[in-house]
Design an enzyme around this catalytic site. Structure first.
Site, PDB file in Angstrom:
ATOM      1  N   ASP A   9      46.124  39.113  43.298  1.00 47.75           N
ATOM      2  CA  ASP A   9      46.344  38.526  44.615  1.00 47.75           C
ATOM      3  C   ASP A   9      45.053  38.135  45.308  1.00 47.75           C
ATOM      4  O   ASP A   9      45.066  37.356  46.243  1.00 47.75           O
ATOM      5  CB  ASP A   9      47.131  39.506  45.491  1.00 47.75           C
ATOM      6  CG  ASP A   9      48.570  39.627  45.031  1.00 47.75           C
ATOM      7  OD1 ASP A   9      49.441  39.014  45.667  1.00 47.75           O
ATOM      8  OD2 ASP A   9      48.831  40.312  44.022  1.00 47.75           O
ATOM      9  N   ALA A  12      51.265  35.597  44.411  1.00 43.54           N
ATOM     10  CA  ALA A  12      50.302  34.838  45.210  1.00 43.54           C
ATOM     11  C   ALA A  12      50.544  33.328  45.181  1.00 43.54           C
ATOM     12  O   ALA A  12      50.592  32.687  46.236  1.00 43.54           O
ATOM     13  CB  ALA A  12      48.877  35.165  44.756  1.00 43.54           C
TER      14      ALA A  12
END
Length: 368
Positions: A246, A53
């Site tokens: 994420d 991420a």
């Protein structure tokens, strides 16, 4: 070359390119890619050449600046329309990681504020604004991950055994990583840890990436198959589980690489704390719970053919291949952010975390 000595994502000012380590080539080959057009950046994110991420967010920000340099319109409305179109295109590459949309929205907002607040109203001024914001996002990622490591290190002791899943290491960020940051920062302080890496089927990020970078950093590292976690926990070899994520929902549910929820459930059985390490940019207060998180599904070939010299499943078999699963907040002992450690009830903790962030203007670089 030691992988720990280079940034995972960076901007090449002279070549006007985003330079990334191609993670699909690891661990066998360290190869750098120069991304110069929208298709290359989109494919790099979608194909997991850049992944994690934080790294995706930095790549998107730097990439949008590189692509803005190619927009020749001198009229603001025309320039903005072109920029928004390419931003939306990049945002379509992966749906689950909130850092992708967060970084792109931040770049867009920066330009809008600059323009409407009377900044130099010409192409050079717009490009300067985007350039500075992209580099700030890059620098913030390094500072944030370092702070995550400092907070996370407070949860473990010298000599502890740590289990991690997927890759939330420096390869998932510019430096330090998220879930591995406590390990790297702890090592800088003279501590030593024993780390167990889940291989992380089907794309083997734990085997190919985490084991590779931890070994390069000199960490005592043991690779295990995903279905061996209960065995090492039962033997008393694991003191804590550290994972990245994420997306974090407002109630503390987290979406992370497939298999994380299983790991958390097993850890609960053996009374081992599970810590999710996540920058505040990953906390999505617009998403009420994990039920509202869109889970990316990927090609069946990743399960049936990838990594094998011959197909390892019968032709025509149905395949379910979600890239992520959601870990319920009840299984999480704490969520480590750059502004402190959130604990249940998470909605309340997040309010405190964001209040601290707002109190310093949301600028960790100033704090440092």
């Amino acid at each position: 070359m030691n992988i720990m000595e280079v940034d995972t994502v960076r901007l090449d000012e002279k070549k006007k390119a985003v330079v990334i380590i191609d993670q699909t080539r690891l661990p066998g080959q360290i190869e750098f890619l120069e991304l110069k057009n929208a298709e290359e950046i989109w494919r790099a994110i979608y194909l997991l050449q850049v992944r994690g991420a934080p790294a995706i967010g930095v790549c998107a920000a730097l990439g949008l600046y590189v692509l803005a340099e190619q927009i020749k319109e001198e009229d603001y409305e025309a320039f903005w329309a072109r920029l928004k179109k390419v931003s939306d295109y990049l945002n379509s590459s992966r749906p689950t990681a909130v850092n992708l949309s967060w970084a792109l929205e931040r770049m867009e907002r920066c330009l809008e504020i600059y323009h409407f607040n009377g900044g130099e109203d010409d192409r050079a001024g717009w490009l300067f604004c985007l350039h500075e914001e992209a580099l700030k996002i890059y620098a913030e990622d390094i500072a944030v991950c370092r702070r995550l490591g400092e907070y996370g290190m407070s949860l473990i002791r010298d000599g502890d055994g740590i289990l991690t899943h997927c890759n939330a290491g420096k390869l998932a960020a510019v430096r330090y990583g998220t879930a591995t940051a406590p390990i790297y920062v702890g090592m800088e302080a003279g501590n030593h840890y024993r780390v167990f890496c889940d291989e992380t089927r089907p794309l083997l990020q734990g085997a190919r990436l985490t084991a590779f970078e931890l070994q390069a950093a000199g960490v005592d590292t043991t690779l295990i198959c995903d279905n061996m976690s209960a065995s090492v926990m039962k033997r008393g070899w694991v003191d804590a589980v550290f994972v990245g994520c994420d997306r974090v929902a407002a109630n503390g549910d987290t979406a992370n690489k497939i298999g994380t929820s299983v790991l958390a459930a097993v850890a609960r059985q053996y009374k081992i704390p599970v810590y999710v390490v996540a920058p505040t940019s990953t906390i999505d207060m617009r998403t009420a719970s994990g039920d509202d998180i869109v889970i990316e599904e990927r090609k069946p070939e990743e399960v049936t053919e990838m990594w094998y010299s011959e197909r390892m499943a019968p032709e025509g078999i149905k395949v379910y291949n979600p890239a992520f699963d959601v870990t319920d907040h009840s299984l999480i002992a704490g969520i480590v952010t750059e502004y402190g450690i959130a604990r249940a009830p998470y909605a309340e903790s997040f309010r405190d975390i964001f209040a601290r962030k707002e109190a310093c203007g949301g600028d960790l670089l100033v704090q440092n």
